[in-house]
Design a protein around this motif. Structure first.
Motif, PDB file in Angstrom:
ATOM      1  N   GLY A  34      44.191  31.255  51.518  1.00 20.33           N
ATOM      2  CA  GLY A  34      45.161  30.678  50.600  1.00 20.33           C
ATOM      3  C   GLY A  34      44.567  30.029  49.371  1.00 20.33           C
ATOM      4  N   ALA A  35      43.251  29.900  49.308  1.00 28.52           N
ATOM      5  CA  ALA A  35      42.582  29.310  48.141  1.00 28.52           C
ATOM      6  C   ALA A  35      42.036  30.424  47.250  1.00 28.52           C
ATOM      7  N   ILE A  36      41.942  30.130  45.945  1.00 30.11           N
ATOM      8  CA  ILE A  36      41.469  31.114  44.978  1.00 30.11           C
ATOM      9  C   ILE A  36      40.029  30.794  44.599  1.00 30.11           C
ATOM     10  N   PHE A  37      39.169  31.798  44.685  1.00 30.94           N
ATOM     11  CA  PHE A  37      37.770  31.636  44.330  1.00 30.94           C
ATOM     12  C   PHE A  37      37.371  32.669  43.285  1.00 30.94           C
ATOM     13  N   ARG A  38      36.612  32.202  42.275  1.00 31.44           N
ATOM     14  CA  ARG A  38      36.013  33.163  41.353  1.00 31.44           C
ATOM     15  C   ARG A  38      34.672  33.573  41.932  1.00 31.44           C
ATOM     16  N   VAL A  39      34.481  34.869  42.105  1.00 32.86           N
ATOM     17  CA  VAL A  39      33.267  35.372  42.744  1.00 32.86           C
ATOM     18  C   VAL A  39      32.284  35.956  41.742  1.00 32.86           C
ATOM     19  N   ALA A  40      32.756  36.238  40.510  1.00 29.21           N
ATOM     20  CA  ALA A  40      31.870  36.801  39.491  1.00 29.21           C
ATOM     21  C   ALA A  40      32.558  36.739  38.136  1.00 29.21           C
ATOM     22  N   ASP A  41      31.761  36.733  37.076  1.00 23.77           N
ATOM     23  CA  ASP A  41      32.304  36.880  35.719  1.00 23.77           C
ATOM     24  C   ASP A  41      31.201  37.356  34.796  1.00 23.77           C
ATOM     25  N   VAL A  42      31.603  37.988  33.717  1.00 19.60           N
ATOM     26  CA  VAL A  42      30.639  38.480  32.734  1.00 19.60           C
ATOM     27  C   VAL A  42      31.342  38.643  31.400  1.00 19.60           C
ATOM     28  N   GLY A  43      30.628  38.341  30.311  1.00 18.31           N
ATOM     29  CA  GLY A  43      31.187  38.492  28.983  1.00 18.31           C
ATOM     30  C   GLY A  43      31.172  39.942  28.529  1.00 18.31           C
ATOM     31  N   SER A  44      31.973  40.239  27.508  1.00 16.51           N
ATOM     32  CA  SER A  44      32.051  41.584  26.941  1.00 16.51           C
ATOM     33  C   SER A  44      31.496  41.589  25.526  1.00 16.51           C
ATOM     34  N   GLU A  45      30.753  42.649  25.201  1.00 15.70           N
ATOM     35  CA  GLU A  45      30.205  42.838  23.872  1.00 15.70           C
ATOM     36  C   GLU A  45      29.755  44.284  23.745  1.00 15.70           C
ATOM     37  N   PRO A  46      29.560  44.769  22.498  1.00 15.61           N
ATOM     38  CA  PRO A  46      29.071  46.138  22.351  1.00 15.61           C
ATOM     39  C   PRO A  46      27.820  46.384  23.189  1.00 15.61           C
ATOM     40  N   LEU A  47      27.769  47.566  23.811  1.00 18.95           N
ATOM     41  CA  LEU A  47      26.677  48.003  24.688  1.00 18.95           C
ATOM     42  C   LEU A  47      26.674  47.284  26.036  1.00 18.95           C
ATOM     43  N   ASP A  48      27.787  46.634  26.398  1.00 18.78           N
ATOM     44  CA  ASP A  48      27.873  46.115  27.759  1.00 18.78           C
ATOM     45  C   ASP A  48      28.209  47.271  28.703  1.00 18.78           C
ATOM     46  N   ASP A  49      28.452  46.937  29.964  1.00 18.62           N
ATOM     47  CA  ASP A  49      28.698  47.974  30.965  1.00 18.62           C
ATOM     48  C   ASP A  49      30.143  48.452  30.999  1.00 18.62           C
TER      49      ASP A  49
END
Length: 203
Positions: free
Chosen positions: A154-169
């Motif tokens: 019932g709890a929300i967890f952020r497990v990952a994050d990454v920024g976006s920019e040209p030549l990212d994945d």
């Protein structure tokens, strides 16, 4: 090429470099797997039918991707969203996927209709959610990226994050351009139709 190597020799060198990238990706996955998730609040957005909370965006799934999109005024964010749209069916077979931007829902709807986007969108008024996730700059402007969340008891967890920019994945366009002499060669994503109409209305 500047160092004058043959096509065959250059291809071998590139293969070796790409192998090193694969090794780095494996290391990234290992580090990512060892990171302790962070619990986050059940933030409120504005959806097409009114207020909606982060927990609602899971839509009965355990996993959720939320794209931090800067809105119709950002050509690159529109470009990235076009790419997500192409693989949305595959993404949605594994996890819920939602794009959040500071634009009002009417602008989101018009932009989605104009570009044929199929993924759900929510409005993040004042970029409050983006700020809580660390996706605004020092001047309070939203920045692009992606956060991954899980519901656990019932709890929300952020497990990952990454920024976006040209030549990212997350955008194949730039990687294809890199195969050409000169790379992108000054190419820039075109403003969306919605952004162009908004600018024209402002005179």
């Amino acid at each position: 090429m500047s160092d004058g190597i043959s096509y065959a020799a250059g291809k071998d060198r590139l293969a070796a470099l790409r192998s090193r990238i694969s090794d780095l990706r494996r290391e990234i996955r290992e580090v990512q797997g060892a990171i302790e998730p962070e619990q986050v609040a059940d933030h409120e957005f504005i959806g097409a039918d009114g207020p909606v909370r982060l927990s609602n965006l899971f839509a009965g799934r355990r996993d959720l991707f939320v794209v931090h999109n800067m809105g119709a005024s950002c050509p690159n964010c529109t470009l990235w969203a076009d790419g997500y749209n192409g693989v949305y069916r595959h993404l949605a077979s594994r996890a819920s996927f939602v794009v959040a931007s500071p634009d009002p829902t009417d602008i989101q709807r018009r932009l989605a209709e104009a570009r044929g986007w199929r993924f759900p969108m929510v409005s993040d008024p004042g970029s409050a959610f983006a700020a809580a996730m660390g996706y605004v700059d020092a001047a309070g402007r939203p920045r692009p990226g992606v956060s991954a969340f899980q519901l656990r008891d019932g709890a929300i967890f952020r497990v990952a994050d990454v920024g976006s920019e040209p030549l990212d994945d997350f955008c194949i366009v730039w990687h294809l351009f890199e195969m050409l002499p000169g790379g992108a060669d000054g190419w820039r994503a075109e403003p969306s139709e919605e952004a162009q109409a908004s600018r024209a209305a402002r005179g």
